[in-house]
Design an enzyme around this catalytic site. Structure first.
Site, PDB file in Angstrom:
ATOM      1  N   ASP A   1       0.936  -1.398   0.078  1.00  0.00           N
ATOM      2  CA  ASP A   1      -0.212  -0.274   0.118  1.00  0.00           C
ATOM      3  C   ASP A   1       0.850   1.229   0.021  1.00  0.00           C
ATOM      4  O   ASP A   1       1.895   0.934  -0.022  1.00  0.00           O
ATOM      5  CB  ASP A   1      -0.486   0.267   0.890  1.00  0.00           C
ATOM      6  CG  ASP A   1      -1.799   1.369   1.492  1.00  0.00           C
ATOM      7  OD1 ASP A   1      -1.899   1.477   0.560  1.00  0.00           O
ATOM      8  OD2 ASP A   1      -2.066   2.215   2.638  1.00  0.00           O
ATOM      9  N   SER A   2       0.542   2.325  -0.193  1.00  0.00           N
ATOM     10  CA  SER A   2       1.073   3.686  -0.119  1.00  0.00           C
ATOM     11  C   SER A   2       1.797   3.821   0.784  1.00  0.00           C
ATOM     12  O   SER A   2       2.925   5.185   1.301  1.00  0.00           O
ATOM     13  CB  SER A   2      -0.006   4.472  -0.697  1.00  0.00           C
ATOM     14  OG  SER A   2      -0.833   4.799   0.165  1.00  0.00           O
TER      15      SER A   2
ATOM     16  N   CYS B   1      -4.813  -1.015  -2.076  1.00  0.00           N
ATOM     17  CA  CYS B   1      -4.559   0.303  -2.390  1.00  0.00           C
ATOM     18  C   CYS B   1      -5.294   0.087  -3.418  1.00  0.00           C
ATOM     19  O   CYS B   1      -5.242  -0.150  -4.649  1.00  0.00           O
ATOM     20  CB  CYS B   1      -3.576   0.555  -2.687  1.00  0.00           C
ATOM     21  SG  CYS B   1      -2.929   2.491  -3.229  1.00  0.00           S
ATOM     22  N   ASN B   2      -6.992   1.213  -3.380  1.00  0.00           N
ATOM     23  CA  ASN B   2      -7.620   1.420  -3.836  1.00  0.00           C
ATOM     24  C   ASN B   2      -6.923   2.302  -4.756  1.00  0.00           C
ATOM     25  O   ASN B   2      -7.098   2.116  -6.308  1.00  0.00           O
ATOM     26  CB  ASN B   2      -9.244   1.937  -4.112  1.00  0.00           C
ATOM     27  CG  ASN B   2      -9.866   1.150  -2.495  1.00  0.00           C
ATOM     28  OD1 ASN B   2     -10.738   0.854  -3.254  1.00  0.00           O
ATOM     29  ND2 ASN B   2      -8.943   0.986  -1.475  1.00  0.00           N
ATOM     30  N   THR B   3      -6.545   3.304  -4.968  1.00  0.00           N
ATOM     31  CA  THR B   3      -5.540   4.278  -5.655  1.00  0.00           C
ATOM     32  C   THR B   3      -4.429   3.263  -6.453  1.00  0.00           C
ATOM     33  O   THR B   3      -4.920   3.909  -8.331  1.00  0.00           O
ATOM     34  CB  THR B   3      -4.558   4.650  -5.305  1.00  0.00           C
ATOM     35  OG1 THR B   3      -5.410   5.816  -3.890  1.00  0.00           O
ATOM     36  CG2 THR B   3      -4.780   6.587  -5.900  1.00  0.00           C
TER      37      THR B   3
ATOM     38  N   CYS C   1     -10.974   3.125   0.290  1.00  0.00           N
ATOM     39  CA  CYS C   1      -9.401   4.009   0.365  1.00  0.00           C
ATOM     40  C   CYS C   1      -9.259   3.086   2.396  1.00  0.00           C
ATOM     41  O   CYS C   1      -9.876   2.733   2.599  1.00  0.00           O
ATOM     42  CB  CYS C   1      -9.287   5.325   0.768  1.00  0.00           C
ATOM     43  SG  CYS C   1      -7.470   5.605   1.331  1.00  0.00           S
TER      44      CYS C   1
HETATM   45  N1  DGL Z   1      -4.640   3.338   0.995  1.00  0.00           N
HETATM   46  C1  DGL Z   1      -4.740   3.813  -0.164  1.00  0.00           C
HETATM   47  C2  DGL Z   1      -6.274   4.060  -1.124  1.00  0.00           C
HETATM   48  O1  DGL Z   1      -6.705   2.815  -0.763  1.00  0.00           O
HETATM   49  C3  DGL Z   1      -4.436   4.996   0.154  1.00  0.00           C
HETATM   50  C4  DGL Z   1      -3.878   5.729  -0.889  1.00  0.00           C
HETATM   51  C5  DGL Z   1      -2.274   7.278  -1.050  1.00  0.00           C
HETATM   52  O2  DGL Z   1      -1.690   7.503  -0.247  1.00  0.00           O
HETATM   53  O3  DGL Z   1      -3.579   8.122  -1.727  1.00  0.00           O
HETATM   54  O4  DGL Z   1      -6.333   4.183  -1.782  1.00  0.00           O
END
Ligand code: DGL
Length: 260
Positions: free
Chosen positions: A10-11, A73-75, A183
């Site tokens: 994830d980010s 991570c959705n993004t 998110c």
């Molecule tokens: N956990 C990430 C997601 O699900 C966070 C995104 C981000 O870093 O802006 O989108």
């Protein structure tokens, strides 16, 4: 091969909510979690930047011997999963906002989606949203600033409460009965959100569905680990170890700091 770890990235720390679901469902699996906190948030960065960060994370996990990668991570999923699937031979599991179950179950015919700019502006999100929203109102809201507060250890802060109140306002005015957390970081907001929304509004995210999909893909690719003992859970971050530790309730000495 089946005893190799599942890679999860994830980010930042948001994907720990997904790690938790996977670990609950598949305790016999070893996992390797990569938190790219130094580069968070991904949401405001453009598609190209999100793709190259996702490639960097994937290659690191593959080099560690992971048999499958969960893009927690959705993004990153909505912007990069096609590229990852077209580039690497291992299976990928992604995560997208749970629009479908919310849309199908909504009786007020209005649902709210809280997600990052990167997710809400992606083609993949638009396609899914269009598919399920013909007879209902979808109130989209960018959760600007939320990821930063969580990454900085300010989950339970007045600032977070203020931000959430302002993001919920248009949704509640539209009479939503489902709030989709799009998110993975936002899962950790659940106890705060429950205090800010009426009891009839249900919070929904995709964590359990991702764990079930992981299990199903491991089965169909004959990668499911059937050894009952010996699984290991490892966490790597290029940010602050203590944030992960606080969300997992474990001592930060069991985590590894990564220069990455
Ligand atoms: N956990 C990430 C997601 O699900 C966070 C995104 C981000 O870093 O802006 O989108």
């Amino acid at each position: 091969m089946s005893s190799k770890p599942i890679g999860i990235f994830d980010s930042g720390v948001g994907g720990l909510s997904i790690w938790n679901e996977i670990h609950q469902l598949l305790p016999m699996e070893s996992t390797l979690y990569l938190s790219d906190s130094k580069n968070a948030p991904y949401g405001p960065q453009g598609k190209d930047a999100i793709i190259s960060l996702s490639i960097k994370n994937t290659e690191w996990l593959i080099n560690q011997g992971c048999k499958l990668v969960v893009v927690a991570c959705n993004t990153a999923t909505t912007n990069a999963i096609d590229t990852l699937r077209n580039t690497y031979a291992i299976p990928f599991i992604g995560i997208e906002p749970a629009i479908k179950p919310a849309a199908l179950q909504s009786t007020s015919k209005a649902i709210g989606i809280l997600a990052t700019k990167g997710t809400l502006s992606s083609q993949l999100f638009h396609k899914t949203s269009e598919l399920y929203s013909s007879d209902l109102l979808v109130v989209e809201q960018e959760g600007n600033g939320i990821v930063e507060l969580i990454e900085n250890g300010n989950l339970y802060s007045e600032e977070m409460k203020r931000l959430l109140q302002s993001y919920l306002k248009p949704m509640l005015a539209a009479n939503i009965d489902y709030l989709v957390l799009g998110c993975t970081h936002y899962h950790f907001l659940t106890p705060i959100l429950e205090q800010l929304i009426p009891a009839n509004v249900k919070i929904i995210d995709s964590g359990k569905a991702v764990a079930l999909q992981t299990k199903s893909i491991l089965e169909t690719t004959a990668l499911l680990n059937t050894e009952i003992s010996g699984s290991r859970q490892k966490f790597y971050t290029n940010g602050e170890k203590k944030i992960i530790a606080s969300l997992l309730n474990i001592e930060h000495t069991t985590l590894q700091k990564l220069d990455f």
